[in-house]
Design a protein around this motif. Structure first.
Motif, PDB file in Angstrom:
ATOM      1  N   UNK A  76       7.841   0.950   8.916  1.00  0.00           N
ATOM      2  CA  UNK A  76       7.861   0.020   7.831  1.00  0.00           C
ATOM      3  C   UNK A  76       7.538  -1.260   7.844  1.00  0.00           C
ATOM      4  N   UNK A  77       6.397  -1.329   9.031  1.00  0.00           N
ATOM      5  CA  UNK A  77       5.841  -2.789   9.385  1.00  0.00           C
ATOM      6  C   UNK A  77       4.800  -2.925   8.061  1.00  0.00           C
TER       7      UNK A  77
ATOM      8  N   UNK B 146       0.914  -1.309   0.217  1.00  0.00           N
ATOM      9  CA  UNK B 146       0.205  -0.134  -0.156  1.00  0.00           C
ATOM     10  C   UNK B 146       0.755   1.008  -0.159  1.00  0.00           C
ATOM     11  N   UNK B 147       1.072   1.826  -1.129  1.00  0.00           N
ATOM     12  CA  UNK B 147       2.279   3.357  -0.895  1.00  0.00           C
ATOM     13  C   UNK B 147       0.782   4.790  -1.055  1.00  0.00           C
ATOM     14  N   UNK B 148       0.845   4.667   0.923  1.00  0.00           N
ATOM     15  CA  UNK B 148       0.697   5.299   1.591  1.00  0.00           C
ATOM     16  C   UNK B 148       0.253   5.204   3.150  1.00  0.00           C
ATOM     17  N   UNK B 149       0.341   5.947   3.929  1.00  0.00           N
ATOM     18  CA  UNK B 149       0.772   5.663   5.050  1.00  0.00           C
ATOM     19  C   UNK B 149      -0.820   5.031   5.286  1.00  0.00           C
ATOM     20  N   UNK B 150      -0.784   4.692   6.548  1.00  0.00           N
ATOM     21  CA  UNK B 150      -1.658   4.086   7.253  1.00  0.00           C
ATOM     22  C   UNK B 150      -3.373   4.584   7.877  1.00  0.00           C
TER      23      UNK B 150
ATOM     24  N   UNK C 298       2.065  -5.469   3.669  1.00  0.00           N
ATOM     25  CA  UNK C 298       2.621  -3.975   4.207  1.00  0.00           C
ATOM     26  C   UNK C 298       2.781  -2.632   3.560  1.00  0.00           C
ATOM     27  N   UNK C 299       2.320  -2.035   4.442  1.00  0.00           N
ATOM     28  CA  UNK C 299       1.503  -0.920   5.025  1.00  0.00           C
ATOM     29  C   UNK C 299       3.052   0.406   5.810  1.00  0.00           C
ATOM     30  N   UNK C 300       2.861   1.706   5.346  1.00  0.00           N
ATOM     31  CA  UNK C 300       3.995   2.428   5.738  1.00  0.00           C
ATOM     32  C   UNK C 300       3.116   3.288   7.014  1.00  0.00           C
TER      33      UNK C 300
END
Length: 311
Positions: free
Chosen positions: A298-299, A257-261, A286-288
């Motif tokens: 970066x979890x 996911x290329x965006x913050x959670x 994975x999602x920042x």
């Protein structure tokens, strides 16, 4: 007797060849011979010479092994290609200081050929590999133990971990230098014992088998973080995952996911959690994320049937 220049050149070439020990080449035996060559080149040298030889070996291994980083530096660091190459080589030069220091310490503080080869060189080698893994945030890539995944030395991994495998490799490399001594037999014994350990089943299944699906969008890095790419990316992952309802576990890659959670929590993550829970499936993705202070992480997070978690 080889002079320092020739020793340095041989060490550099040996270091370069060591890269072939790792995937995708996976020629683990090269690491054994390369390390044996380095130990041989250290013999009979001054501490300063041993430092230079170790640095040359490290520059070959690290310089070739991490050279690809210049692409990331140029592409995402906003610098020119020549500067990116220079920064990569400087980084490799810094990493090469670890094998250099191993050689200097061995020749500066220890004496006795057999003791140096069988105790000091292997011990210092693994100590410096371990130090490299955490000092200044750490860089554990190209740890030699990883190169042995397809050799009998991998048998030591369940008991000793990757640094134990590195130690066994270094001991075998040291023994090869004592080819006129009975200690030479230590090398095949180490490999034979590793093969024997591979015959042991160290784990047992826990629960019934299940089907898992790995989803990879393979989006070019230069496009991944574009705002216009967010929706197509998420749609691809969702639709591809829905095509595998028989999978108990679905796994998406790092920063899938290329965006913050927090930005996509209500619009995407919560509905996704509900969907997978209703399907009795689990999803790892994975999602920042960022905390209240703005610190980014970066979890990996889990959604679905087993509940929500973050790792």
């Amino acid at each position: 007797m080889l002079n320092s220049a020739y020793r340095g050149l041989i060490a550099f070439v040996s270091g370069c060849l060591t890269v072939l020990s790792f995937a995708p080449f996976s020629q683990g035996w090269i690491a054994l011979l390369s390390l044996a060559a380095l130990f041989a080149l250290w013999r009979g040298t001054t501490p300063k010479q041993a430092f230079g030889i170790g640095w040359a070996w490290g520059m070959g291994c690290m310089g070739l092994g991490v050279f690809w980083l210049h692409n990331s530096i140029a592409q995402f660091g906003g610098v020119s290609l020549p500067l990116a190459i220079l920064l990569t080589l400087l980084f490799a030069a810094g990493l090469a200081l670890f094998p250099a220091l191993a050689g200097w310490l061995a020749r500066r503080f220890f004496r006795g050929e057999v003791r140096q080869l069988l105790l000091v060189y292997p011990a210092l080698w693994v100590l410096l590999e371990w130090l490299r893994s955490w000092l200044f945030t750490g860089f554990p890539w190209l740890t030699l133990g990883y190169s042995q995944i397809d050799t009998p030395l991998a048998g030591y991994a369940p008991l000793l971990g990757v640094y134990g495998v590195s130690l066994m490799l270094a001991l075998a490399a040291a023994a090869l230098n004592l080819w006129r001594s009975p200690w030479l037999l230590l090398a095949p014994l180490i490999w034979l014992a590793g093969w024997g350990l591979q015959q042991i089943h160290w784990t047992t299944p826990d629960g019934a088998p299940f089907t898992a699906t790995l989803v990879q969008a393979s989006i070019p890095q230069e496009k991944k973080w574009l705002p216009s790419q967010l929706r197509p990316t998420l749609e691809f992952y969702v639709e591809t995952s829905k095509a595998h309802p028989d999978s108990r576990l679905v796994i998406w890659p790092e920063t899938a996911v290329p965006a913050f959670a927090d930005r996509v929590e209500k619009s995407f993550l919560q509905p996704l959690d509900t969907y997978f829970r209703d399907q009795s499936q689990d999803l790892l993705l994975g999602v920042p994320v960022r905390d209240a202070k703005g610190q980014a992480y970066n979890p990996l997070i889990s959604l679905g049937a087993s509940g929500r978690g973050r790792y």
